[in-house]
Design an enzyme around this catalytic site. Sequence first.
Site, PDB file in Angstrom:
ATOM      1  N   TYR A 160     -10.962  -6.309  17.874  1.00  0.00           N
ATOM      2  CA  TYR A 160     -11.909  -5.687  16.938  1.00  0.00           C
ATOM      3  C   TYR A 160     -12.597  -6.798  16.166  1.00  0.00           C
ATOM      4  CZ  TYR A 160     -13.648  -2.761  13.087  1.00  0.00           C
ATOM      5  OH  TYR A 160     -14.442  -2.108  12.167  1.00  0.00           O
TER       6      TYR A 160
ATOM      7  N   ASP B  88     -12.709 -15.475  16.476  1.00  0.00           N
ATOM      8  CA  ASP B  88     -12.695 -14.604  15.302  1.00  0.00           C
ATOM      9  C   ASP B  88     -11.348 -14.841  14.607  1.00  0.00           C
ATOM     10  OD1 ASP B  88     -12.227 -12.541  13.534  1.00  0.00           O
ATOM     11  OD2 ASP B  88     -12.995 -10.960  14.839  1.00  0.00           O
TER      12      ASP B  88
ATOM     13  N   LYS C 250     -11.737 -12.076   4.634  1.00  0.00           N
ATOM     14  CA  LYS C 250     -11.293 -11.880   3.245  1.00  0.00           C
ATOM     15  C   LYS C 250     -10.291 -12.903   2.710  1.00  0.00           C
ATOM     16  CE  LYS C 250      -9.274  -8.407   6.020  1.00  0.00           C
ATOM     17  NZ  LYS C 250      -9.916  -7.544   6.938  1.00  0.00           N
TER      18      LYS C 250
HETATM   19  N1  HOZ Z   1      -8.904  -1.623  10.725  1.00  0.00           N
HETATM   20  C1  HOZ Z   1      -8.859  -2.447   9.573  1.00  0.00           C
HETATM   21  C2  HOZ Z   1      -7.883  -3.567   9.737  1.00  0.00           C
HETATM   22  N2  HOZ Z   1      -7.786  -4.125  11.015  1.00  0.00           N
HETATM   23  C3  HOZ Z   1      -8.489  -1.593   8.404  1.00  0.00           C
HETATM   24  C4  HOZ Z   1      -9.329  -1.852   7.274  1.00  0.00           C
HETATM   25  C5  HOZ Z   1      -8.998  -0.949   6.087  1.00  0.00           C
HETATM   26  O1  HOZ Z   1      -8.797   0.231   6.261  1.00  0.00           O
HETATM   27  O2  HOZ Z   1      -8.982  -1.465   4.997  1.00  0.00           O
END
Ligand code: HOZ
Length: 429
Positions: free
Chosen positions: A142, A237, A265
Amino acid sequence: MTTNSDHFTRAKQFIVGGVNSPARSFKAVGGTPKFIARAQGPFLWDEEGRQYIDYVGSWGPMILGHGPQVVKDAITAQVAKGISFGAPCVLETRLAEIIQRNFPTMERLRFVNSGTEACMSAVRVARAFTKRDKVIKFEGCYHGHADFFLSKAGSGLATLGEPSSAGVPREVAATTLNARFNDLASVENLFARNAEEVAAVIVEPVVGNMGCVPPDEGFLPGLRDLCRRNGAVLIFDEVMTGFRVDAGGAQRRFAVAPDLVTLGKVIGAGMPVGAYGGRAEIMNLLAPLGPVYQAGTLSGNPLAMAAGCAQLDHLLARDREHFAQLERLGELLEAGVMAHARAKNYPVSYNRCGSMATLFFTRERVRSWEDAATCDTEKFARYFWLLMDAGIHMPPSQFEAFFLSTTHTEEMIHETARQMCAALDKVFA
Ligand code: HOZ
Protein backbone atom coordinates in the site's frame (compact mmCIF):
# COMPACT_ATOMS: atom_id res chain seq x y z
CA MET A 1 -20.93 7.78 31.02
CA THR A 2 -20.86 8.29 27.26
CA THR A 3 -19.65 4.96 25.87
CA ASN A 4 -17.50 4.25 22.83
CA SER A 5 -20.66 2.97 21.20
CA ASP A 6 -22.46 6.30 21.87
CA HIS A 7 -19.52 8.18 20.36
CA PHE A 8 -19.59 5.94 17.30
CA THR A 9 -23.33 6.41 16.81
CA ARG A 10 -22.94 10.18 16.98
CA ALA A 11 -19.87 10.22 14.70
CA LYS A 12 -21.82 8.30 12.06
CA GLN A 13 -24.33 11.14 11.88
CA PHE A 14 -21.63 13.44 10.52
CA ILE A 15 -18.64 11.43 9.31
CA VAL A 16 -18.89 8.77 6.62
CA GLY A 17 -18.99 5.44 8.42
CA GLY A 18 -18.09 7.31 11.61
CA VAL A 19 -14.36 7.21 10.79
CA ASN A 20 -11.83 9.11 8.73
CA SER A 21 -9.87 6.05 7.63
CA PRO A 22 -11.66 2.74 6.96
CA ALA A 23 -9.45 0.39 9.03
CA ARG A 24 -10.55 2.28 12.15
CA SER A 25 -14.17 1.23 11.65
CA PHE A 26 -13.35 -2.28 12.97
CA LYS A 27 -15.36 -3.67 10.06
CA ALA A 28 -12.85 -6.51 9.71
CA VAL A 29 -13.03 -7.55 13.36
CA GLY A 30 -16.60 -6.56 14.20
CA GLY A 31 -17.72 -4.54 17.19
CA THR A 32 -17.29 -0.89 18.01
CA PRO A 33 -14.09 1.09 17.59
CA LYS A 34 -12.50 2.57 20.69
CA PHE A 35 -12.57 6.36 20.76
CA ILE A 36 -9.19 7.41 22.09
CA ALA A 37 -9.21 10.15 24.68
CA ARG A 38 -5.46 10.39 25.30
CA ALA A 39 -2.14 8.63 24.88
CA GLN A 40 1.12 8.70 26.79
CA GLY A 41 4.22 6.52 26.52
CA PRO A 42 3.14 2.95 25.66
CA PHE A 43 -0.46 3.56 26.78
CA LEU A 44 -3.77 4.66 25.31
CA TRP A 45 -6.95 5.50 27.21
CA ASP A 46 -10.36 5.34 25.60
CA GLU A 47 -13.34 7.61 26.29
CA GLU A 48 -14.62 5.08 28.84
CA GLY A 49 -11.39 5.49 30.83
CA ARG A 50 -9.95 2.04 29.97
CA GLN A 51 -6.20 1.81 29.61
CA TYR A 52 -4.44 -0.24 26.91
CA ILE A 53 -0.85 -1.11 26.10
CA ASP A 54 -0.64 0.23 22.56
CA TYR A 55 1.00 -1.68 19.71
CA VAL A 56 -0.40 0.46 16.89
CA GLY A 57 1.61 3.57 17.77
CA SER A 58 -0.37 5.65 15.26
CA TRP A 59 0.66 3.03 12.68
CA GLY A 60 4.34 3.31 13.39
CA PRO A 61 5.67 6.80 14.03
CA MET A 62 5.50 6.69 17.82
CA ILE A 63 8.86 4.99 18.10
CA LEU A 64 9.61 6.88 21.34
CA GLY A 65 6.12 6.14 22.63
CA HIS A 66 3.28 8.63 22.75
CA GLY A 67 3.94 12.23 23.71
CA PRO A 68 7.69 12.30 24.37
CA GLN A 69 8.42 15.39 26.48
CA VAL A 70 11.01 16.68 23.99
CA VAL A 71 8.42 16.61 21.22
CA LYS A 72 5.72 18.26 23.31
CA ASP A 73 8.17 21.00 24.33
CA ALA A 74 9.26 21.59 20.75
CA ILE A 75 5.66 21.87 19.54
CA THR A 76 4.71 24.22 22.39
CA ALA A 77 7.71 26.45 21.71
CA GLN A 78 6.85 26.56 18.01
CA VAL A 79 3.19 27.37 18.65
CA ALA A 80 4.35 30.57 20.36
CA LYS A 81 6.31 31.48 17.22
CA GLY A 82 3.72 30.58 14.61
CA ILE A 83 1.63 27.67 13.37
CA SER A 84 1.82 27.94 9.60
CA PHE A 85 3.80 30.35 7.43
CA GLY A 86 3.37 29.20 3.83
CA ALA A 87 6.95 30.44 3.44
CA PRO A 88 10.39 28.90 4.02
CA CYS A 89 11.65 28.43 7.57
CA VAL A 90 14.99 27.12 8.85
CA LEU A 91 13.36 24.17 10.60
CA GLU A 92 12.75 22.65 7.15
CA THR A 93 16.46 22.75 6.37
CA ARG A 94 17.31 21.31 9.80
CA LEU A 95 14.98 18.37 9.37
CA ALA A 96 16.12 17.80 5.78
CA GLU A 97 19.73 17.69 7.01
CA ILE A 98 18.91 15.12 9.72
CA ILE A 99 17.10 12.97 7.17
CA GLN A 100 19.84 13.19 4.58
CA ARG A 101 22.52 12.27 7.12
CA ASN A 102 20.68 9.00 7.72
CA PHE A 103 19.36 8.49 4.19
CA PRO A 104 22.28 9.56 1.99
CA THR A 105 20.39 8.36 -1.10
CA MET A 106 18.09 11.37 -0.58
CA GLU A 107 20.48 13.84 -2.20
CA ARG A 108 17.60 16.30 -2.60
CA LEU A 109 14.22 16.06 -0.96
CA ARG A 110 10.84 17.71 -0.61
CA PHE A 111 8.47 17.78 2.34
CA VAL A 112 4.78 17.09 1.79
CA ASN A 113 1.93 16.31 4.19
CA SER A 114 1.56 12.54 4.11
CA GLY A 115 2.94 9.29 2.83
CA THR A 116 0.22 9.30 0.17
CA GLU A 117 1.47 12.60 -1.21
CA ALA A 118 5.09 11.49 -1.01
CA CYS A 119 4.47 8.30 -3.02
CA MET A 120 2.22 10.01 -5.54
CA SER A 121 4.81 12.74 -6.13
CA ALA A 122 7.73 10.30 -6.30
CA VAL A 123 6.01 8.41 -9.11
CA ARG A 124 5.27 11.65 -10.93
CA VAL A 125 8.90 12.73 -10.94
CA ALA A 126 10.02 9.20 -11.90
CA ARG A 127 7.63 9.29 -14.85
CA ALA A 128 8.98 12.66 -15.94
CA PHE A 129 12.58 11.45 -15.61
CA THR A 130 12.08 8.28 -17.65
CA LYS A 131 9.41 9.73 -19.98
CA ARG A 132 7.45 6.52 -19.38
CA ASP A 133 4.05 5.92 -17.78
CA LYS A 134 3.83 2.43 -16.30
CA VAL A 135 4.58 1.57 -12.69
CA ILE A 136 5.27 -1.83 -11.18
CA LYS A 137 4.02 -2.31 -7.63
CA PHE A 138 3.48 -5.44 -5.54
CA GLU A 139 0.20 -7.10 -4.64
CA GLY A 140 -0.58 -6.36 -1.01
CA CYS A 141 1.68 -3.30 -0.79
CA TYR A 142 0.00 0.00 0.00
CA HIS A 143 1.44 3.34 -1.03
CA GLY A 144 -1.41 5.65 -0.09
CA HIS A 145 -4.56 6.37 -2.01
CA ALA A 146 -3.43 8.01 -5.25
CA ASP A 147 -5.54 6.55 -8.09
CA PHE A 148 -2.84 4.46 -9.71
CA PHE A 149 -1.91 2.72 -6.42
CA LEU A 150 -5.41 1.43 -5.71
CA SER A 151 -4.98 -1.79 -7.60
CA LYS A 152 -4.56 -5.00 -5.59
CA ALA A 153 -3.42 -2.85 -2.68
CA GLY A 154 -2.87 -3.95 0.89
CA SER A 155 -3.73 -2.34 4.23
CA GLY A 156 -7.28 -1.02 4.59
CA LEU A 157 -8.32 -2.22 1.14
CA ALA A 158 -7.16 -5.78 1.79
CA THR A 159 -8.76 -5.61 5.21
CA LEU A 160 -12.13 -4.84 3.67
CA GLY A 161 -11.65 -7.52 1.04
CA GLU A 162 -11.74 -5.01 -1.81
CA PRO A 163 -8.12 -4.64 -2.89
CA SER A 164 -8.96 -2.32 -5.78
CA SER A 165 -11.02 0.86 -5.58
CA ALA A 166 -13.99 2.09 -7.57
CA GLY A 167 -13.62 5.53 -9.08
CA VAL A 168 -10.26 4.89 -10.73
CA PRO A 169 -10.36 5.44 -14.51
CA ARG A 170 -9.55 2.30 -16.47
CA GLU A 171 -6.78 4.10 -18.34
CA VAL A 172 -5.15 5.06 -15.05
CA ALA A 173 -5.46 1.55 -13.60
CA ALA A 174 -3.87 0.20 -16.79
CA THR A 175 -0.64 2.04 -15.97
CA THR A 176 -0.21 -0.05 -12.80
CA LEU A 177 1.35 -3.50 -13.11
CA ASN A 178 1.21 -5.86 -10.13
CA ALA A 179 4.05 -8.23 -9.32
CA ARG A 180 4.41 -10.72 -6.48
CA PHE A 181 6.51 -9.67 -3.49
CA ASN A 182 9.61 -11.82 -3.02
CA ASP A 183 9.25 -13.12 -6.58
CA LEU A 184 11.83 -11.58 -8.91
CA ALA A 185 10.64 -13.68 -11.84
CA SER A 186 7.23 -11.95 -11.68
CA VAL A 187 8.97 -8.56 -11.97
CA GLU A 188 11.23 -9.74 -14.78
CA ASN A 189 8.19 -10.99 -16.61
CA LEU A 190 6.42 -7.62 -16.37
CA PHE A 191 9.52 -5.83 -17.61
CA ALA A 192 9.71 -8.22 -20.56
CA ARG A 193 6.05 -7.72 -21.46
CA ASN A 194 6.27 -3.93 -21.12
CA ALA A 195 9.69 -3.25 -22.60
CA GLU A 196 10.80 0.38 -22.26
CA GLU A 197 7.43 1.38 -20.80
CA VAL A 198 8.09 1.01 -17.08
CA ALA A 199 8.96 4.26 -15.31
CA ALA A 200 9.37 2.87 -11.81
CA VAL A 201 9.19 -0.04 -9.45
CA ILE A 202 7.78 1.01 -6.09
CA VAL A 203 8.06 -1.30 -3.10
CA GLU A 204 7.76 -1.34 0.66
CA PRO A 205 11.19 -2.91 1.28
CA VAL A 206 9.73 -4.57 4.36
CA VAL A 207 5.99 -4.70 3.75
CA GLY A 208 3.84 -3.42 6.59
CA ASN A 209 0.55 -3.27 4.74
CA MET A 210 -0.26 -6.96 4.28
CA GLY A 211 1.03 -7.56 7.75
CA CYS A 212 4.78 -7.52 8.23
CA VAL A 213 6.55 -9.28 5.35
CA PRO A 214 10.35 -8.98 5.20
CA PRO A 215 12.21 -9.38 1.92
CA ASP A 216 13.88 -12.71 1.16
CA GLU A 217 17.62 -12.54 0.83
CA GLY A 218 18.47 -11.29 -2.66
CA PHE A 219 15.02 -9.83 -3.39
CA LEU A 220 15.89 -6.15 -2.92
CA PRO A 221 19.31 -6.41 -4.64
CA GLY A 222 17.49 -8.26 -7.45
CA LEU A 223 15.02 -5.38 -7.83
CA ARG A 224 17.93 -2.95 -7.86
CA ASP A 225 19.52 -4.88 -10.66
CA LEU A 226 16.33 -5.27 -12.71
CA CYS A 227 15.60 -1.54 -12.50
CA ARG A 228 19.12 -0.69 -13.58
CA ARG A 229 18.98 -3.08 -16.54
CA ASN A 230 15.56 -1.82 -17.64
CA GLY A 231 16.10 1.90 -17.16
CA ALA A 232 13.44 2.17 -14.44
CA VAL A 233 13.57 4.16 -11.21
CA LEU A 234 13.59 2.10 -8.01
CA ILE A 235 11.43 3.70 -5.30
CA PHE A 236 11.57 2.48 -1.70
CA ASP A 237 8.44 3.40 0.21
CA GLU A 238 9.93 3.70 3.69
CA VAL A 239 6.87 5.32 5.25
CA MET A 240 6.79 2.47 7.78
CA THR A 241 10.40 1.30 7.75
CA GLY A 242 12.16 4.68 7.82
CA PHE A 243 13.74 5.33 11.23
CA ARG A 244 12.03 2.09 12.30
CA VAL A 245 13.92 -1.00 11.13
CA ASP A 246 17.15 0.98 11.34
CA ALA A 247 18.05 4.66 11.73
CA GLY A 248 18.83 4.52 8.01
CA GLY A 249 15.69 2.56 7.18
CA ALA A 250 15.44 -0.71 5.26
CA GLN A 251 17.92 0.56 2.69
CA ARG A 252 20.63 0.57 5.34
CA ARG A 253 19.48 -2.62 7.06
CA PHE A 254 19.54 -4.50 3.74
CA ALA A 255 22.29 -2.42 2.09
CA VAL A 256 20.44 -1.60 -1.12
CA ALA A 257 20.35 1.94 -2.53
CA PRO A 258 17.10 3.00 -4.23
CA ASP A 259 16.86 5.95 -6.64
CA LEU A 260 13.97 7.57 -4.76
CA VAL A 261 12.70 7.21 -1.20
CA THR A 262 9.44 8.14 0.49
CA LEU A 263 9.03 8.79 4.21
CA GLY A 264 5.97 9.54 6.32
CA LYS A 265 4.68 10.47 9.73
CA VAL A 266 7.73 9.27 11.68
CA ILE A 267 9.69 12.32 10.47
CA GLY A 268 7.04 14.53 12.11
CA ALA A 269 6.79 12.51 15.34
CA GLY A 270 3.29 11.51 14.25
CA MET A 271 2.24 14.90 12.87
CA PRO A 272 0.90 15.02 9.30
CA VAL A 273 4.06 15.06 7.20
CA GLY A 274 5.82 13.10 4.48
CA ALA A 275 8.92 13.50 2.35
CA TYR A 276 10.27 12.18 -0.90
CA GLY A 277 13.75 12.48 -2.24
CA GLY A 278 16.57 10.79 -4.05
CA ARG A 279 19.07 11.26 -6.82
CA ALA A 280 19.56 14.97 -7.47
CA GLU A 281 19.28 14.55 -11.25
CA ILE A 282 15.76 13.16 -10.77
CA MET A 283 14.59 15.45 -7.98
CA ASN A 284 15.89 18.57 -9.74
CA LEU A 285 13.15 18.07 -12.32
CA LEU A 286 10.76 19.55 -9.75
CA ALA A 287 9.56 23.15 -10.05
CA PRO A 288 11.02 25.73 -9.66
CA LEU A 289 14.12 24.03 -11.15
CA GLY A 290 12.24 21.85 -13.62
CA PRO A 291 8.90 21.11 -15.25
CA VAL A 292 7.34 18.75 -12.65
CA TYR A 293 4.82 20.48 -10.41
CA GLN A 294 4.12 19.78 -6.75
CA ALA A 295 3.19 22.36 -4.13
CA GLY A 296 1.23 22.94 -0.93
CA THR A 297 0.76 25.54 1.80
CA LEU A 298 1.30 22.98 4.55
CA SER A 299 4.43 21.42 3.01
CA GLY A 300 7.23 21.97 5.54
CA ASN A 301 4.76 23.13 8.18
CA PRO A 302 6.76 24.54 11.12
CA LEU A 303 4.91 22.56 13.81
CA ALA A 304 5.52 19.28 12.01
CA MET A 305 9.14 20.23 11.33
CA ALA A 306 9.75 21.18 14.98
CA ALA A 307 8.18 17.93 16.18
CA GLY A 308 10.20 15.89 13.68
CA CYS A 309 13.53 17.52 14.58
CA ALA A 310 12.88 16.94 18.29
CA GLN A 311 11.90 13.28 17.85
CA LEU A 312 14.75 12.43 15.49
CA ASP A 313 17.36 14.34 17.53
CA HIS A 314 16.30 12.37 20.58
CA LEU A 315 16.15 9.02 18.79
CA LEU A 316 19.47 9.49 17.02
CA ALA A 317 21.41 10.87 20.00
CA ARG A 318 21.54 7.26 21.26
CA ASP A 319 20.47 5.40 18.15
CA ARG A 320 22.53 2.23 18.71
CA GLU A 321 21.08 1.88 22.18
CA HIS A 322 17.51 2.63 21.03
CA PHE A 323 17.59 0.26 18.09
CA ALA A 324 19.24 -2.49 20.15
CA GLN A 325 16.50 -2.10 22.76
CA LEU A 326 13.76 -2.24 20.09
CA GLU A 327 15.32 -5.35 18.56
CA ARG A 328 15.56 -7.02 21.98
CA LEU A 329 11.92 -6.26 22.81
CA GLY A 330 10.85 -7.52 19.39
CA GLU A 331 12.77 -10.77 19.89
CA LEU A 332 11.37 -11.24 23.37
CA LEU A 333 7.76 -10.97 22.23
CA GLU A 334 8.28 -13.25 19.24
CA ALA A 335 10.09 -15.86 21.33
CA GLY A 336 7.43 -15.79 24.06
CA VAL A 337 4.52 -16.25 21.64
CA MET A 338 6.08 -18.65 19.18
CA ALA A 339 7.55 -21.03 21.77
CA HIS A 340 3.99 -21.55 23.01
CA ALA A 341 2.42 -21.69 19.54
CA ARG A 342 4.96 -24.27 18.35
CA ALA A 343 4.61 -26.39 21.48
CA LYS A 344 0.84 -26.50 20.85
CA ASN A 345 1.23 -26.86 17.08
CA TYR A 346 -1.12 -23.97 16.43
CA PRO A 347 -1.49 -23.04 12.74
CA VAL A 348 0.08 -19.60 13.02
CA SER A 349 3.28 -17.98 11.78
CA TYR A 350 5.13 -14.89 12.90
CA ASN A 351 7.01 -12.33 10.79
CA ARG A 352 9.19 -9.67 12.32
CA CYS A 353 11.74 -7.11 11.25
CA GLY A 354 13.17 -5.37 14.32
CA SER A 355 10.29 -3.74 16.16
CA MET A 356 7.56 -4.31 13.56
CA ALA A 357 5.82 -7.67 13.39
CA THR A 358 2.65 -9.65 12.63
CA LEU A 359 1.21 -12.88 13.97
CA PHE A 360 -0.50 -14.52 10.98
CA PHE A 361 -3.32 -17.03 11.37
CA THR A 362 -1.87 -19.37 8.82
CA ARG A 363 0.70 -22.14 8.96
CA GLU A 364 2.28 -20.78 5.76
CA ARG A 365 5.40 -18.70 6.05
CA VAL A 366 4.04 -15.41 4.70
CA ARG A 367 6.28 -14.16 1.89
CA SER A 368 3.69 -12.53 -0.37
CA TRP A 369 0.05 -11.46 -0.54
CA GLU A 370 -0.91 -14.93 -1.81
CA ASP A 371 0.38 -16.40 1.46
CA ALA A 372 -1.19 -13.65 3.62
CA ALA A 373 -4.54 -14.29 1.94
CA THR A 374 -4.57 -17.83 3.37
CA CYS A 375 -5.03 -16.42 6.90
CA ASP A 376 -8.11 -17.29 8.91
CA THR A 377 -9.43 -13.77 9.46
CA GLU A 378 -12.32 -14.97 11.63
CA LYS A 379 -9.89 -16.49 14.10
CA PHE A 380 -7.85 -13.30 13.92
CA ALA A 381 -10.94 -11.25 14.81
CA ARG A 382 -11.60 -13.43 17.86
CA TYR A 383 -7.95 -13.14 18.96
CA PHE A 384 -8.00 -9.36 18.41
CA TRP A 385 -10.98 -8.92 20.77
CA LEU A 386 -9.53 -11.25 23.41
CA LEU A 387 -6.44 -9.05 23.47
CA MET A 388 -8.44 -5.84 23.48
CA ASP A 389 -10.48 -7.11 26.42
CA ALA A 390 -7.19 -7.88 28.18
CA GLY A 391 -6.01 -4.29 27.65
CA ILE A 392 -3.73 -4.92 24.66
CA HIS A 393 -4.35 -2.64 21.67
CA MET A 394 -3.36 -4.30 18.37
CA PRO A 395 -4.17 -3.23 14.79
CA PRO A 396 -7.78 -4.18 13.96
CA SER A 397 -6.73 -6.11 10.88
CA GLN A 398 -4.78 -9.26 10.07
CA PHE A 399 -3.17 -7.29 7.27
CA GLU A 400 -1.36 -4.63 9.29
CA ALA A 401 1.90 -4.74 11.24
CA PHE A 402 2.16 -3.90 14.93
CA PHE A 403 4.89 -1.72 16.38
CA LEU A 404 6.91 -1.47 19.59
CA SER A 405 8.34 1.69 21.11
CA THR A 406 11.22 2.50 23.41
CA THR A 407 8.67 3.06 26.20
CA HIS A 408 7.53 -0.57 26.18
CA THR A 409 9.23 -2.36 29.06
CA GLU A 410 10.30 -6.00 29.30
CA GLU A 411 7.57 -6.54 31.90
CA MET A 412 4.96 -5.23 29.47
CA ILE A 413 6.31 -7.45 26.72
CA HIS A 414 6.14 -10.52 28.99
CA GLU A 415 2.59 -9.63 29.97
CA THR A 416 1.66 -9.09 26.31
CA ALA A 417 3.19 -12.44 25.31
CA ARG A 418 1.26 -14.09 28.13
CA GLN A 419 -2.00 -12.52 26.91
CA MET A 420 -1.27 -13.41 23.28
CA CYS A 421 -0.68 -17.06 24.29
CA ALA A 422 -3.85 -17.12 26.38
CA ALA A 423 -5.80 -15.68 23.44
CA LEU A 424 -4.37 -18.35 21.11
CA ASP A 425 -5.40 -21.06 23.59
CA LYS A 426 -8.97 -19.77 23.54
CA VAL A 427 -9.10 -19.29 19.75
CA PHE A 428 -7.84 -22.84 19.12
CA ALA A 429 -9.66 -24.51 22.05
N1 HOZ B 1 -4.17 1.59 6.65
C1 HOZ B 1 -3.48 2.53 7.45
C2 HOZ B 1 -2.21 1.96 7.99
N2 HOZ B 1 -1.51 1.10 7.14
C3 HOZ B 1 -4.39 2.94 8.57
C4 HOZ B 1 -4.39 4.36 8.74
C5 HOZ B 1 -5.35 4.81 9.84
O1 HOZ B 1 -6.46 4.32 9.91
O2 HOZ B 1 -4.96 5.67 10.59
